[in-house]
Motif scaffolding. Structure first.
Motif, short mmCIF file in Angstrom:
data_model
loop_
_atom_site.label_atom_id
_atom_site.label_comp_id
_atom_site.label_asym_id
_atom_site.label_seq_id
_atom_site.Cartn_x
_atom_site.Cartn_y
_atom_site.Cartn_z
N UNK A 154 0.85 -1.20 0.00
CA UNK A 154 0.00 0.00 0.00
C UNK A 154 0.88 1.25 0.00
N UNK A 155 0.61 2.17 -0.90
CA UNK A 155 1.41 3.40 -0.97
C UNK A 155 1.10 4.37 0.16
N UNK A 156 -0.09 4.26 0.74
CA UNK A 156 -0.51 5.15 1.82
C UNK A 156 0.00 4.60 3.15
N UNK A 157 0.87 5.36 3.81
CA UNK A 157 1.48 4.88 5.05
C UNK A 157 0.43 4.67 6.14
N UNK A 158 -0.59 5.52 6.18
CA UNK A 158 -1.62 5.36 7.20
C UNK A 158 -2.38 4.05 7.02
N UNK A 159 -2.59 3.65 5.76
CA UNK A 159 -3.28 2.37 5.53
C UNK A 159 -2.35 1.19 5.84
N UNK A 160 -1.06 1.37 5.62
CA UNK A 160 -0.12 0.32 6.04
C UNK A 160 -0.25 0.09 7.54
N UNK A 161 -0.25 1.19 8.28
CA UNK A 161 -0.35 1.08 9.73
C UNK A 161 -1.69 0.45 10.14
N UNK A 162 -2.76 0.84 9.46
CA UNK A 162 -4.09 0.33 9.82
C UNK A 162 -4.15 -1.19 9.67
N UNK A 163 -3.55 -1.73 8.60
CA UNK A 163 -3.56 -3.19 8.40
C UNK A 163 -2.92 -3.90 9.59
N UNK A 164 -1.76 -3.41 10.03
CA UNK A 164 -1.04 -4.07 11.10
C UNK A 164 -1.68 -3.82 12.47
N UNK A 165 -2.09 -2.57 12.72
CA UNK A 165 -2.74 -2.27 14.00
C UNK A 165 -4.03 -3.07 14.17
N UNK A 166 -4.84 -3.14 13.10
CA UNK A 166 -6.12 -3.84 13.20
C UNK A 166 -5.93 -5.31 13.53
N UNK A 167 -4.95 -5.95 12.90
CA UNK A 167 -4.71 -7.37 13.16
C UNK A 167 -4.31 -7.59 14.62
N UNK A 168 -3.48 -6.69 15.15
CA UNK A 168 -3.07 -6.81 16.56
C UNK A 168 -4.24 -6.53 17.49
N UNK A 208 -5.12 6.85 14.82
CA UNK A 208 -5.27 8.03 15.68
C UNK A 208 -4.29 7.97 16.85
N UNK A 209 -4.11 6.79 17.44
CA UNK A 209 -3.16 6.66 18.53
C UNK A 209 -1.73 6.88 18.02
N UNK A 210 -1.46 6.45 16.81
CA UNK A 210 -0.15 6.68 16.22
C UNK A 210 0.09 8.18 16.01
N UNK A 211 -0.95 8.88 15.52
CA UNK A 211 -0.83 10.32 15.31
C UNK A 211 -0.60 11.04 16.62
N UNK A 212 -1.28 10.60 17.68
CA UNK A 212 -1.08 11.24 18.98
C UNK A 212 0.36 11.02 19.46
N UNK A 213 0.85 9.79 19.36
CA UNK A 213 2.20 9.48 19.82
C UNK A 213 3.24 10.31 19.08
N UNK A 268 -7.90 9.92 26.10
CA UNK A 268 -8.68 8.96 25.31
C UNK A 268 -8.83 9.50 23.90
N UNK A 269 -8.70 8.62 22.92
CA UNK A 269 -8.75 9.00 21.51
C UNK A 269 -9.94 8.32 20.87
N UNK A 270 -10.85 9.11 20.35
CA UNK A 270 -12.09 8.60 19.78
C UNK A 270 -12.05 8.68 18.26
N UNK A 271 -11.81 7.55 17.63
CA UNK A 271 -11.93 7.48 16.18
C UNK A 271 -13.37 7.21 15.80
N UNK A 272 -13.61 7.02 14.51
CA UNK A 272 -14.98 6.80 14.05
C UNK A 272 -15.48 5.43 14.47
#
Length: 322
Positions: free
Chosen positions: A151-165, A206-211, A250-254
């Motif tokens: 995936x060229x979009x770094x945020x979507x790369x992160x989402x794939x890995x974060x979601x699985x964890x 969102x947690x990544x962006x906060x960090x 606390x971080x509230x995503x959609x």
């Protein structure tokens, strides 16, 4: 179809059923079904050819599972499902929009390009495959890393890995270990940084962006992530907690915060923290576009609770600049 014996016919029917109606020419010949019979059945519209040497025993549109089996049969027994196709077969929750079939083959192999099929070549592919699955499939961690890297979009790369964890299907440590078995994977440095953050407890974009953009960029203390707490007998997890100062972020995503039950659960959690003397700050996606404002609010709360440090500006235009 014309088979030589009833038992062989039964076994071939069973094989086709396991393969969602798909079969190869070699499998048909092994059952005594000749090319002449296959051609006759095609002309009678009792089967259709999907790829060279691969057929399905019905006509009309092909379901995804049938296309998957047909693609694997066309690429040979050394091939393995990979990428989004493998994740779909593992039943990983996610929006896998890519309808193409992704297959991995040994690096030395050259395969014919086929419509709707994406083929990648891997060195030492056999060491990456969970061969007990049918058809053979690369391990879950390999499929996740390959999907994220593509995936060229770094945020979507992160989402794939974060979601699985977050789904507890794997762990950052297992993904980091598997990353070592893929030395030619593109974007390894970025993937490793994402996984290091996941190991710290980050579970969403969102947690990544906060960090990155709030805490690190402005020199705030390091929070603890996904802190386990008990509220009225129920276990809850706090996104970020500055334990020495009694400040919670606390971080509230959609996802998970659109329905009234989720909002009520969040309010109850915040109220429970307040009754124990802790202060809760809540941010949504505005911190992505306004990280400096979020940082100033968190810094003020920390200083109110005894932090003696001073936040620093992330840029010359940052409102925290002297």
């Amino acid at each position: 179809m014309e088979e030589r014996s009833e038992n062989r016919g039964d076994s071939f029917a069973e094989l086709r059923w396991r393969q969602a109606g798909a079969f190869s020419r070699a499998q048909a010949l092994a059952q005594g079904i000749t090319d002449k019979v296959l051609l006759g059945r095609r002309r009678a519209r009792q089967l259709q050819r999907v790829h060279r040497g691969v057929y399905v025993d019905f006509t009309g549109p092909l379901p995804w599972e049938t296309r998957m089996w047909a693609a694997w049969l066309a690429c040979g027994p050394e091939a393995a499902l990979t990428g989004p196709t493998a994740l779909r077969m593992y039943g990983l929750a996610g929006n896998w929009r890519d309808e193409r079939i992704h297959l991995a083959v040994p690096h030395a192999r050259r395969v014919e390009l086929r419509s709707g099929v994406v083929v990648t070549r891997h060195r030492h592919l056999s060491s990456l495959v969970q061969a007990s699955r049918e058809p053979p499939t690369v391990r879950l961690e390999v499929a996740l890393l390959v999907t994220a890297a593509a995936d060229e979009d770094v945020s979507r790369r992160a989402a794939v890995l974060f979601d699985a964890c977050r789904q507890r299907r794997t762990t950052p440590d297992r993904l980091l270990a598997e990353l070592g078995s893929l030395p030619e994977l593109p974007g390894r440095r970025i993937l490793r940084r994402i996984l290091d953050e996941a190991a710290e407890g980050v579970q969403s974009f969102l947690e990544q962006a906060y960090l990155r953009r709030v805490e690190r960029a402005h020199g705030l203390p390091r929070a603890r992530r996904q802190v386990r707490a008990v509220d009225a007998g129920a276990i809850v997890y706090r996104d970020s907690e500055y334990s020495p100062y009694g400040v919670i972020v606390e971080l509230d995503g959609q996802a998970g915060h659109l329905d009234s039950a989720s909002r009520w659960r969040d309010m109850t959690r915040d109220n429970a923290a307040a009754t124990s003397g802790k202060l809760t700050l809540r941010f949504g996606y505005q911190l992505v576009s306004e990280p400096c404002r979020a940082a100033s609010q968190v810094a003020a709360a920390l200083q109110f609770r005894g932090w003696r440090g001073t936040p620093h500006a992330c840029s010359p235009t940052c409102p925290l600049a002297p």
